[in-house]
Design a protein around this motif. Structure first.
Motif, mmCIF file in Angstrom:
data_model
loop_
_atom_site.group_PDB
_atom_site.id
_atom_site.type_symbol
_atom_site.label_atom_id
_atom_site.label_comp_id
_atom_site.label_asym_id
_atom_site.label_seq_id
_atom_site.Cartn_x
_atom_site.Cartn_y
_atom_site.Cartn_z
ATOM 1 N N ASP A 94 0.837 -1.196 0.000
ATOM 2 C CA ASP A 94 0.000 0.000 0.000
ATOM 3 C C ASP A 94 0.875 1.249 0.000
ATOM 4 N N GLU A 150 0.172 4.607 0.218
ATOM 5 C CA GLU A 150 -0.084 5.639 1.229
ATOM 6 C C GLU A 150 0.415 5.195 2.601
ATOM 7 N N ALA A 151 0.217 3.923 2.923
ATOM 8 C CA ALA A 151 0.754 3.403 4.183
ATOM 9 C C ALA A 151 2.275 3.501 4.191
ATOM 10 N N ARG A 171 3.343 6.961 5.031
ATOM 11 C CA ARG A 171 3.209 7.256 6.457
ATOM 12 C C ARG A 171 4.340 6.610 7.268
ATOM 13 N N GLU A 222 -4.892 5.950 11.004
ATOM 14 C CA GLU A 222 -4.717 6.477 9.640
ATOM 15 C C GLU A 222 -3.697 5.683 8.829
ATOM 16 N N THR A 223 -2.818 4.952 9.518
ATOM 17 C CA THR A 223 -1.876 4.077 8.822
ATOM 18 C C THR A 223 -2.600 2.771 8.535
ATOM 19 N N ALA A 224 -3.066 2.636 7.301
ATOM 20 C CA ALA A 224 -4.008 1.567 6.944
ATOM 21 C C ALA A 224 -3.301 0.230 6.723
ATOM 22 N N LEU A 225 -2.845 -0.341 7.826
ATOM 23 C CA LEU A 225 -2.218 -1.659 7.797
ATOM 24 C C LEU A 225 -2.862 -2.523 8.871
ATOM 25 N N ARG A 228 1.645 -3.559 11.800
ATOM 26 C CA ARG A 228 2.013 -2.407 12.616
ATOM 27 C C ARG A 228 2.858 -2.819 13.822
ATOM 28 N N ILE A 288 5.283 -3.971 5.104
ATOM 29 C CA ILE A 288 4.063 -3.298 4.635
ATOM 30 C C ILE A 288 3.337 -4.151 3.605
#
Length: 300
Positions: free
Chosen positions: A68, A70-71, A74, A135-138, A143, A201
């Protein structure tokens, strides 16, 4: 500008936009207030220029496995906060006592020592906040793995321990293996994390994660060797910081120990080793291979 340089610049721009958003005075849930003076110092320390190489490695390593994007940005921003904290603290009078960073006054000069210490503390803490935030879409597992990997890279067995060894080296120069260990911890650990983070990720296979981790170790070693060469051969105007400070402090480096010709040849060897390691991924590895070459041949 080459296609690689354009990609590096675009990633740096996006990273800085994200850092601007993250380092605003707007409070997040469970925060009481964000003191303006402290936020200004954090912003100054984290957005004071730089190539944003570490976030670039996170983004491109993740992209190689379809992670991802966007992740990845971040996580790259979190890593940049932590890296920036280390620079703010390293520049303090009690550490390296530097007056310039990227051609500008260091944080403790632009603000004051107490504010610089707090800004570093806050940037370090914020790195883990960014990783853990919703907001960190994992997934939770990713994480947790990222938090653990970054803590290990930054702590007593990584960057902080490496800085302790570096300070000790001013009093007693280490041997060749001691220099390699010091540099692998102080500089290499965060670069290693940047590459491994991309695999985490993307939920890459364990063998892919280990391959990216090893790639990061090699690139980290090349980065420090190139840095030591620049400290020897460049000037403050080009570097944006004091030049020749390692020699002035009596610190041992591989360049000082083995010479400039050896160092230049070793950089070529490291690039070849890094290339061979990830060539198994074919065209997907092209950008990371270009990054290894860029790190070895950079001029600032």
């Amino acid at each position: 500008m080459t296609p690689f340089e354009a990609k590096l610049t675009a990633t740096a721009k996006r990273t800085e936009e994200l850092l601007n958003e993250l380092l605003s005075t707007d409070t997040r849930p469970q925060e009481t207030a964000r003191p303006t003076h402290l936020i200004e110092a954090m912003h100054y320390g984290a957005l004071n220029g730089g190539k944003r190489l570490r976030p670039f490695l996170v983004v491109e390593s993740a992209a190689m496995f379809g992670g991802d994007r966007e992740a990845a940005f971040r996580i790259g921003a979190a890593l940049e906060c932590l890296h920036s904290y280390s620079l703010v603290h390293d520049d303090l009078p009690a550490m390296d006592d530097d007056k310039l960073r990227r051609g500008k006054p260091t944080v403790h000069i632009a603000f004051d020592e107490a504010t610089a210490i707090l800004a570093g503390d806050a940037l370090l803490t914020y790195a883990f906040d960014i990783i853990a935030a919703p907001e960190t879409a994992l997934g939770d597992r990713a994480r947790i793995e990222l938090v653990l990997a970054l803590a290990r890279a930054a702590g007593v067995g990584g960057m902080a321990g490496g800085q302790a060894l570096d300070l000790a080296a001013e009093k007693r120069s280490p041997d060749e293996q001691g220099i390699i260990t010091l540099q692998a911890m102080k500089t290499g650990a965060l670069i290693r994390f940047a590459c491994e983070a991309g695999a985490i990720i993307a939920s890459a296979r364990p063998e892919d994660r280990m391959r990216l981790r090893r790639f990061g170790e090699i690139v980290g070693r090349a980065f420090q060797l190139a840095d030591d060469l620049l400290d020897l051969t460049s000037d403050a105007a080009t570097l944006g910081k004091a030049a020749g400070k390692d020699a002035a402090r009596g610190k041992g480096t591989l360049v000082a120990l083995k010479g400039q010709d050896w160092a230049e040849a070793e950089l070529d060897r490291l690039v070849e080793e890094a290339t061979d390691l990830i060539a198994v991924y074919g065209d997907r590895a092209a950008t990371l291979i270009d990054t290894a070459r860029f790190v070895a041949k950079r001029k600032s």
